[in-house]
Design a protein around this motif. Structure first.
Motif, PDB file in Angstrom:
ATOM      1  N   LYS A  18      45.118  28.546  32.981  1.00  0.00           N
ATOM      2  CA  LYS A  18      45.690  29.836  33.327  1.00  0.00           C
ATOM      3  C   LYS A  18      44.940  30.508  34.469  1.00  0.00           C
ATOM      4  O   LYS A  18      45.556  31.109  35.360  1.00  0.00           O
ATOM      5  CB  LYS A  18      45.710  30.744  32.098  1.00  0.00           C
ATOM      6  CG  LYS A  18      46.443  32.061  32.341  1.00  0.00           C
ATOM      7  CD  LYS A  18      46.542  32.887  31.075  1.00  0.00           C
ATOM      8  CE  LYS A  18      47.297  34.189  31.353  1.00  0.00           C
ATOM      9  NZ  LYS A  18      47.425  35.022  30.130  1.00  0.00           N
ATOM     10  N   ASN A  19      43.605  30.393  34.498  1.00  0.00           N
ATOM     11  CA  ASN A  19      42.851  31.030  35.587  1.00  0.00           C
ATOM     12  C   ASN A  19      43.164  30.371  36.934  1.00  0.00           C
ATOM     13  O   ASN A  19      43.212  31.029  37.975  1.00  0.00           O
ATOM     14  CB  ASN A  19      41.356  30.999  35.304  1.00  0.00           C
ATOM     15  CG  ASN A  19      40.857  29.606  35.001  1.00  0.00           C
ATOM     16  OD1 ASN A  19      41.627  28.639  35.022  1.00  0.00           O
ATOM     17  ND2 ASN A  19      39.575  29.477  34.701  1.00  0.00           N
ATOM     18  N   SER A  20      43.407  29.042  36.923  1.00  0.00           N
ATOM     19  CA  SER A  20      43.789  28.376  38.168  1.00  0.00           C
ATOM     20  C   SER A  20      45.174  28.829  38.614  1.00  0.00           C
ATOM     21  O   SER A  20      45.426  29.013  39.818  1.00  0.00           O
ATOM     22  CB  SER A  20      43.769  26.858  37.977  1.00  0.00           C
ATOM     23  OG  SER A  20      42.486  26.408  37.582  1.00  0.00           O
ATOM     24  N   GLN A  37      46.459  31.737  38.017  1.00  0.00           N
ATOM     25  CA  GLN A  37      46.320  33.101  38.514  1.00  0.00           C
ATOM     26  C   GLN A  37      45.814  33.121  39.950  1.00  0.00           C
ATOM     27  O   GLN A  37      46.270  33.921  40.779  1.00  0.00           O
ATOM     28  CB  GLN A  37      45.398  33.896  37.596  1.00  0.00           C
ATOM     29  CG  GLN A  37      45.998  34.188  36.224  1.00  0.00           C
ATOM     30  CD  GLN A  37      45.019  34.870  35.296  1.00  0.00           C
ATOM     31  OE1 GLN A  37      43.804  34.873  35.540  1.00  0.00           O
ATOM     32  NE2 GLN A  37      45.530  35.441  34.210  1.00  0.00           N
ATOM     33  N   ARG A  38      44.859  32.239  40.274  1.00  0.00           N
ATOM     34  CA  ARG A  38      44.379  32.159  41.663  1.00  0.00           C
ATOM     35  C   ARG A  38      45.481  31.687  42.603  1.00  0.00           C
ATOM     36  O   ARG A  38      45.634  32.187  43.717  1.00  0.00           O
ATOM     37  CB  ARG A  38      43.176  31.223  41.741  1.00  0.00           C
ATOM     38  CG  ARG A  38      41.915  31.779  41.089  1.00  0.00           C
ATOM     39  CD  ARG A  38      40.673  31.038  41.542  1.00  0.00           C
ATOM     40  NE  ARG A  38      40.729  29.639  41.145  1.00  0.00           N
ATOM     41  CZ  ARG A  38      40.219  29.180  40.006  1.00  0.00           C
ATOM     42  NH1 ARG A  38      39.636  30.026  39.159  1.00  0.00           N
ATOM     43  NH2 ARG A  38      40.286  27.914  39.700  1.00  0.00           N
ATOM     44  N   LEU A  39      46.287  30.694  42.140  1.00  0.00           N
ATOM     45  CA  LEU A  39      47.397  30.210  42.951  1.00  0.00           C
ATOM     46  C   LEU A  39      48.439  31.297  43.152  1.00  0.00           C
ATOM     47  O   LEU A  39      48.977  31.464  44.268  1.00  0.00           O
ATOM     48  CB  LEU A  39      48.028  28.991  42.281  1.00  0.00           C
ATOM     49  CG  LEU A  39      49.248  28.375  42.967  1.00  0.00           C
ATOM     50  CD1 LEU A  39      48.892  27.906  44.374  1.00  0.00           C
ATOM     51  CD2 LEU A  39      49.805  27.224  42.143  1.00  0.00           C
ATOM     52  N   GLU A  81      47.910  34.486  43.126  1.00  0.00           N
ATOM     53  CA  GLU A  81      47.356  35.489  44.032  1.00  0.00           C
ATOM     54  C   GLU A  81      47.481  35.049  45.488  1.00  0.00           C
ATOM     55  O   GLU A  81      47.790  35.852  46.371  1.00  0.00           O
ATOM     56  CB  GLU A  81      45.892  35.733  43.667  1.00  0.00           C
ATOM     57  CG  GLU A  81      45.238  36.858  44.459  1.00  0.00           C
ATOM     58  CD  GLU A  81      43.804  37.109  44.031  1.00  0.00           C
ATOM     59  OE1 GLU A  81      43.194  38.060  44.544  1.00  0.00           O
ATOM     60  OE2 GLU A  81      43.302  36.340  43.179  1.00  0.00           O
ATOM     61  N   GLU A  82      47.271  33.764  45.753  1.00  0.00           N
ATOM     62  CA  GLU A  82      47.403  33.250  47.127  1.00  0.00           C
ATOM     63  C   GLU A  82      48.851  33.303  47.599  1.00  0.00           C
ATOM     64  O   GLU A  82      49.123  33.511  48.787  1.00  0.00           O
ATOM     65  CB  GLU A  82      46.896  31.815  47.189  1.00  0.00           C
ATOM     66  CG  GLU A  82      45.391  31.688  46.935  1.00  0.00           C
ATOM     67  CD  GLU A  82      44.946  30.233  46.892  1.00  0.00           C
ATOM     68  OE1 GLU A  82      45.811  29.356  47.059  1.00  0.00           O
ATOM     69  OE2 GLU A  82      43.741  29.996  46.696  1.00  0.00           O
ATOM     70  N   GLU A 117      49.520  39.884  36.671  1.00  0.00           N
ATOM     71  CA  GLU A 117      48.876  40.690  35.646  1.00  0.00           C
ATOM     72  C   GLU A 117      49.791  40.835  34.427  1.00  0.00           C
ATOM     73  O   GLU A 117      50.998  41.030  34.566  1.00  0.00           O
ATOM     74  CB  GLU A 117      48.521  42.079  36.190  1.00  0.00           C
ATOM     75  CG  GLU A 117      47.366  42.095  37.183  1.00  0.00           C
ATOM     76  CD  GLU A 117      47.802  41.727  38.592  1.00  0.00           C
ATOM     77  OE1 GLU A 117      49.018  41.497  38.768  1.00  0.00           O
ATOM     78  OE2 GLU A 117      46.955  41.651  39.486  1.00  0.00           O
ATOM     79  N   LYS A 134      51.113  32.324  30.620  1.00  0.00           N
ATOM     80  CA  LYS A 134      51.085  31.157  31.499  1.00  0.00           C
ATOM     81  C   LYS A 134      52.496  30.717  31.854  1.00  0.00           C
ATOM     82  O   LYS A 134      52.783  30.367  33.009  1.00  0.00           O
ATOM     83  CB  LYS A 134      50.334  30.015  30.794  1.00  0.00           C
ATOM     84  CG  LYS A 134      50.227  28.746  31.633  1.00  0.00           C
ATOM     85  CD  LYS A 134      49.455  27.671  30.899  1.00  0.00           C
ATOM     86  CE  LYS A 134      49.397  26.389  31.731  1.00  0.00           C
ATOM     87  NZ  LYS A 134      48.633  25.315  31.048  1.00  0.00           N
TER      88      LYS A 134
END
Length: 368
Positions: free
Chosen positions: A12-14, A16-18, A20-21, A27, A31
Motif C-alpha cells: 500500500k505504501n508503494s 501511495q507513492r505511485l 502521488e507521482e 488519502e 488499497k
C-alpha cells in the motif's frame, strides 16, 4: 500500461507513492480504491464514434442505480455492440465473449452498479465484475444513449487486459445486468421466484435455542434501562413426538446393542423385575480368621504371642505365604519373630546390636 495484476503485487505504501507521482488523491482510501483510481487514468478521453462534448468517465458524479429512471436496454442492442459493431471496417463478432458475459451475469459477478445522468440523452454506468478466477474484480464504464425509450451503447471501457477493445465479457455482463434490471422492475411480485429472507448474522456461541438472546442490540424494555432478552421456546418437533418414548429406544438398542448411536441416545439401563428375595449369609473361613489373629499379634509388640497353632492352620499359613517377600502376610508374620534365617546374625551380634533389633521388630531386613 499498468495492469491490476501488477498493481496488486505492490504494497500500500508503494501504491501511495505511485499515486502521488501520478497526481491521484489517495488519502483515506483502501488499497483497492487506490488501484481503481490509478487504472482509471488509462481510460481514454475520447472513443471512436462518441460525441466530443461528453465528459470523461471519471469526471461525473455517480449515484445508485434507479431502474425507473433509465429506459429499456433490449437484447438486440447488446448483440449490436458485442457482435455487429464495426471496428476498422470489420464486425467484432465476439460470440465467445457474449457467451461468457451471460455466464458472468448468471453467476452474480456484477457488483455495485452506479449511474450518472450526463444530459437528457446520455447516461454513464459504472460497476465491478469479478474475474473468471474470482480473485480480482475489474471496474467497468459504459456510455449509453437514450433514444425513443430505448438505450443504445456509445462506448465502454473495462480495466481488464482487453478492456480497450470494448467487447470483453465483463462489459457484456454489465449489459446483461442492465437488460434484466428493467425487466425485474416491470415484473409483478407474483412473477418473481420465491426466495428465503436471509437473516442477519449473529455471532453467538453454541447453546440451546432457549438460552440465546436474539433481541437486537438497541432494544430497551419500556420504562427500564435493561435490554429485553428475547428467547425462543419453540420446539420444531411434532406434538406427538416431543415426549421421548424410552421403551422404543430400549427395544431398538436391544436389537442393535453395538450401534454407535447408542452412546448419544442417553437411554437408561433396564431395571430387572425381582422374582424372589433370597437372604445370603456371608461365610468366613475360620482359618482365615486365625491367620488374621496371628498377623495382629505379630504387629503388636507387647501382645502375648504364645498362641497354639494347629497343624491345619500351619498348612494354611504355608500355602498363603509361599510367595514370601511378595506376600503381605509373610512380612507381617516375620515381624518380631526370631526365625532360623537370622540365627547366624544373632550369634555374631555384639553387645549393642541396634540395627539387628530394629530389623527384627520392624521387618526392615525382610525386603532385601
Amino acid at each position: 500500461m499498468a495492469t491490476r495484476e501488477s498493481l496488486n503485487k505492490l504494497k500500500k505504501n508503494s501504491l501511495q507513492r505511485l499515486a502521488e507521482e501520478l497526481g491521484v488523491v489517495f488519502e483515506k482510501k483502501t488499497k483497492e480504491e487506490i488501484i481503481n483510481s490509478i487504472l482509471n487514468l488509462n481510460v481514454p478521453i475520447h472513443f471512436e464514434g462518441s460525441p466530443l462534448d461528453t465528459p470523461h468517465f471519471t469526471e461525473v458524479q455517480y449515484v445508485s442505480l434507479d431502474a425507473e429512471a433509465i429506459p429499456d436496454l433490449p437484447f438486440s442492442a447488446i448483440v449490436r455492440f458485442m457482435v455487429d459493431r464495426q471496428v476498422q471496417g470489420r464486425a467484432v463478432q465476439n460470440f465467445r465473449g457474449l457467451d461468457r458475459a451471460a455466464k458472468h451475469f448468471e453467476a452474480g459477478d456484477v457488483k455495485e452498479i452506479l449511474m450518472a445522468k450526463v444530459n437528457d440523452s446520455t447516461i454513464y454506468f459504472k460497476a465491478f465484475c469479478l474475474a473468471s478466477m474470482k480473485k480480482i474484480k475489474y471496474q467497468i464504464f459504459i456510455s449509453a444513449r437514450c433514444l425513443e425509450g430505448e438505450m443504445t451503447i456509445n462506448h465502454a471501457y473495462c480495466q481488464c487486459p482487453i478492456g480497450l477493445a470494448q467487447s470483453c465479457s465483463h462489459i457484456g455482463s454489465l449489459l446483461f445486468a442492465l437488460n434484466s434490471i428493467k425487466k425485474e422492475a416491470e415484473n409483478s411480485c407474483t412473477s418473481k421466484l420465491c426466495k428465503w429472507n436471509v437473516p442477519r448474522q449473529l455471532n453467538l456461541p453454541a447453546a440451546p435455542l432457549s438460552e440465546m438472546n436474539l433481541r437486537k442490540a438497541g432494544s430497551i424494555a419500556s420504562g427500564g434501562d435493561q435490554p429485553i432478552k428475547k428467547t425462543i421456546q419453540f420446539d420444531p418437533r411434532h406434538p406427538d413426538h416431543r415426549d421421548t418414548d424410552l421403551s422404543a429406544l430400549q427395544a431398538l438398542r436391544d436389537v442393535f446393542p453395538n450401534t454407535g448411536m447408542a452412546c448419544i441416545w442417553d437411554i437408561p439401563e433396564r431395571t430387572p423385575t425381582p422374582v424372589s428375595e433370597v437372604t445370603v449369609t456371608s461365610y468366613v473361613n475360620p482359618l482365615e480368621t486365625d491367620l488374621q489373629k496371628l498377623v495382629d499379634l505379630s504387629e503388636s509388640l507387647h501382645a502375648n504371642i504364645l498362641q497354639p497353632i494347629s497343624e491345619e492352620l500351619s498348612s494354611f499359613v504355608e500355602m498363603r505365604t509361599r510367595s514370601q517377600r511378595n506376600s503381605p502376610e509373610w512380612i507381617s508374620l516375620h515381624k518380631g519373630r526370631l526365625t532360623s534365617s537370622i540365627f547366624g546374625d544373632i550369634i555374631r551380634a555384639g553387645e549393642h546390636p541396634r540395627s539387628l533389633i530394629s530389623g527384627i521388630l520392624h521387618g526392615s531386613s525382610l525386603q532385601r
